[in-house]
Design an enzyme around this catalytic site. Structure first.
Site, PDB file in Angstrom:
ATOM      1  N   VAL A  50       0.868  -1.179   0.000  1.00 32.49           N
ATOM      2  CA  VAL A  50       0.000   0.000   0.000  1.00 32.49           C
ATOM      3  C   VAL A  50       0.909   1.234   0.000  1.00 32.49           C
ATOM      4  CG1 VAL A  50      -1.819   1.274   1.206  1.00 32.49           C
ATOM      5  CG2 VAL A  50      -1.823  -1.229   1.218  1.00 32.49           C
ATOM      6  N   TYR A  51       0.724   2.093  -1.006  1.00 32.93           N
ATOM      7  CA  TYR A  51       1.537   3.304  -1.128  1.00 32.93           C
ATOM      8  C   TYR A  51       0.766   4.506  -0.579  1.00 32.93           C
ATOM      9  CZ  TYR A  51       4.912   0.745  -3.890  1.00 32.93           C
ATOM     10  OH  TYR A  51       5.865  -0.146  -4.289  1.00 32.93           O
ATOM     11  N   PHE A  52       1.488   5.371   0.116  1.00 38.00           N
ATOM     12  CA  PHE A  52       0.874   6.550   0.742  1.00 38.00           C
ATOM     13  C   PHE A  52       1.400   7.834   0.105  1.00 38.00           C
ATOM     14  CE2 PHE A  52       0.272   3.203   3.742  1.00 38.00           C
ATOM     15  CZ  PHE A  52      -0.879   3.518   4.444  1.00 38.00           C
TER      16      PHE A  52
END
Lengths: 185, 185
Positions: A50-52
């Site tokens: 999951v990229y933020f």
């Protein structure tokens, strides 16, 4: 395989790593060739990344990334600095093992999840090369060949030749960038 | 003891906790009284808390905090949300065990260490109350009485009476706020 990426990057504990990445056209044929040259199968993992984004910085402009990777019950937080050298893609990478509640802390601090990269990764070992065969959700099949030794750069190119890989088939983008590209289409 | 703080806060895994905090005038006398009432000594720890500011948010205004706590070789990352109730000091707290390299990741993301709170904490247990006797660098000696049960609020006040604690001696500030206050003097 139609495209390849060659990169050297600085990874955990600031080691330098050579990384080559490309698209696999025929997965079965590719893995058969791997077995034929004597590559040793290590493991299969389901990885969810999951990229933020940053609350006040545009990671796309600064060429940084912040990622939470889940592998089974293990969670890792990774910061990727901007690529120092565009040709070799050398970049700083700091990765730590973490609790999954890091996601809640990031959200409280104003970081928002912007994209998820899910893949089934099958890892092989060939001499001192690490070969990852990735089935990436929505993107397809890819291979990454990695070595901790910069001197293995030529050996990696020899392996590419075994698979009939051309230099103009190099992929310049990360999975995240490819997903963003697909979303914009 | 000259000052006390009563607070209920939401801690790890969102449990509610009653917390009372006050200044100890005479450490030896205080710990003797603890032993006399039958409090059981649990452990002594050296805790080093590093507090960070946010790259684009004023934590002092938003009443939030981000802290890395080191206890021997263990590292914890804690986010503290704003106090929901000023009287009881109920606040959200998310804490995870982490690798110490989280500090490097935070710095890369624009968070800066603004203050360090070092203390020697001696922990006692009395019935279902948790009593922490803190020797805080640059601040002095303090006690925190905690319970996971809100109904223990009255019991905590009874303990306060044993130590001759008055309600007007309650401390409203955290150690971090006290350190900031001292820096401004």
């Amino acid at each position: 395989m139609t495209a390849w990426l060659l990169c050297c990057r600085q990874i955990k504990f600031k080691m330098l790593e050579v990384e080559v990445k490309g698209k696999i056209k025929d997965l079965k044929e590719f893995e058969n060739t791997l077995k034929n040259i004597g590559a040793k199968f290590l493991k299969e993992e389901i990885q969810e990344d999951v990229y933020f984004n940053h609350p006040c910085r545009d990671f796309e402009k600064t060429d940084e990334a912040l990622r939470i990777r889940k592998i089974n019950n293990e969670v890792f937080l990774t910061y990727k600095g901007k690529r120092i050298d565009k040709e070799t893609k050398t970049r700083e990478e700091i990765e730590i093992k973490c609790d999954e509640k890091i996601s809640e802390i990031l959200t409280k601090l104003g970081f928002n999840a912007v994209a998820t990269v899910k893949k089934i990764r099958r890892e092989y070992e060939f001499e001192n090369l690490h070969i990852c065969v990735d089935n990436v959700e929505h993107l397809g099949n890819f291979v990454e060949i990695e070595s901790k030794e910069l001197k293995d750069r030529n050996k990696i190119f020899e392996i590419l030749n075994l698979f009939g890989i051309k230099k103009d088939e190099i992929i310049k983008k990360s999975y995240l960038e490819m997903i963003f590209q697909n979303q914009r289409k």
